[in-house]
Design an enzyme around this catalytic site. Structure first.
Site, PDB file in Angstrom:
ATOM      1  N   SER A  44      -4.197  62.200 -62.840  1.00 38.13           N
ATOM      2  CA  SER A  44      -3.743  62.592 -64.005  1.00 38.13           C
ATOM      3  C   SER A  44      -4.048  61.908 -65.358  1.00 38.13           C
ATOM      4  O   SER A  44      -3.950  60.535 -64.887  1.00 38.13           O
ATOM      5  CB  SER A  44      -2.224  63.123 -63.965  1.00 38.13           C
ATOM      6  OG  SER A  44      -1.722  63.011 -65.292  1.00 38.13           O
TER       7      SER A  44
ATOM      8  N   TYR B  23       5.897  58.929 -62.129  1.00 40.74           N
ATOM      9  CA  TYR B  23       4.788  60.011 -61.886  1.00 40.74           C
ATOM     10  C   TYR B  23       3.395  59.477 -62.370  1.00 40.74           C
ATOM     11  O   TYR B  23       2.551  59.187 -61.650  1.00 40.74           O
ATOM     12  CB  TYR B  23       5.312  61.365 -62.676  1.00 40.74           C
ATOM     13  CG  TYR B  23       3.807  62.319 -62.642  1.00 40.74           C
ATOM     14  CD1 TYR B  23       3.417  62.952 -61.408  1.00 40.74           C
ATOM     15  CD2 TYR B  23       2.906  62.350 -63.467  1.00 40.74           C
ATOM     16  CE1 TYR B  23       2.486  63.708 -61.394  1.00 40.74           C
ATOM     17  CE2 TYR B  23       1.727  63.139 -63.555  1.00 40.74           C
ATOM     18  CZ  TYR B  23       1.437  64.081 -62.469  1.00 40.74           C
ATOM     19  OH  TYR B  23       0.408  64.883 -62.578  1.00 40.74           O
TER      20      TYR B  23
END
Length: 243
Positions: free
Chosen positions: A138, A152
């Site tokens: 990501s 995250y």
């Protein structure tokens, strides 16, 4: 094999891989019905499919997953797509340790376990014939996701480092390892995290003016698996609309 293949980006990868000639193992954690629906879409494209339940952070589950995949023949490609945010967006000092541990277990340990099993099967060092691994990351890894999911973002930065390091280890053993780092994508990832309209809210702030679609990420992943990417090793391809 596609981990987290029953929904969102993973589901798009499964069906597009089938369209490009791959038989597909659809891994899922909870929703057997959704996984079977994706498997049926694979079969409609003329390829074999099998669904296998398993938590990628659990070593015995991962070994079972890879053993079960052998029903479709030798493993040639792995996509580590399974990933979680853990909860609704919040500052780091508002996170509880169990949530953070769970995110790291799935997003980092899960990638490690699956990569290890794939290498043991695909590497020429162990009698394999080679293959390709794509780790889905990501763009949060570079932004840090302050005020949302710092843990995250950190997990995805770890995935990027693992991708590059493993690529150097196994390139001469017939395995290409790369990553696809996606930006904001309109998928049920956000609903699972408790913010179903997040992609619609933040999409206009992306330089391209919108959130991405799962199919757009799948296109990049399947290209990385293909012979067209035969000289691509240790790369992290940004597919993020400019952000």
């Amino acid at each position: 094999m596609v981990t987290g293949g029953s929904r969102g980006i993973g589901a798009a990868i499964c069906t597009l891989a089938a369209a490009h000639g791959h038989d597909v193992v659809v891994n899922y954690a909870h929703d057997a019905e959704a996984a079977e629906q994706i498997a049926e879409q694979v079969r409609q494209r003329g390829r074999q499919a099998r669904t296998v339940r398993g938590d990628v952070s659990n070593e015995s589950d991962v070994k079972h997953l890879f053993d079960a995949a052998e029903d479709l023949g030798p493993l040639t490609a792995l996509v580590n797509n399974a990933g979680i945010s853990g909860n609704r967006p919040a500052r780091l000092d508002e996170q509880d340790v169990e949530t953070v541990r769970r995110v790291l277990d799935v997003n980092v340990t899960g990638v490690f376990l699956c990569c290890r099993e794939a290498v043991l099967r695909m590497s020429t060092r162990y009698g394999g014939t080679g293959g390709a691994i794509v780790n889905v990351s990501s763009s949060a890894a570079g932004r840090g996701s302050p005020g949302e999911w710092v843990h995250y973002a950190a997990s995805k930065a770890a995935v990027d480092t693992l991708t590059y390091g493993l690529a150097q280890e196994v390139a001469r053993e017939g395995i290409r390892v790369n990553g696809v780092s996606h930006g904001l994508v309109d998928s049920d990832f956000h609903a699972t995290a408790g913010v179903p309209d997040r992609a619609q809210q933040l999409g206009p702030g992306v330089p391209l003016g919108r959130a991405g679609r799962p199919q757009e990420i799948a296109e990049a992943v399947v290209w990385m698996l293909s012979p067209a990417a035969s000289f691509t090793v240790g790369a992290i391809l940004q597919v993020n609309g400019g952000r």
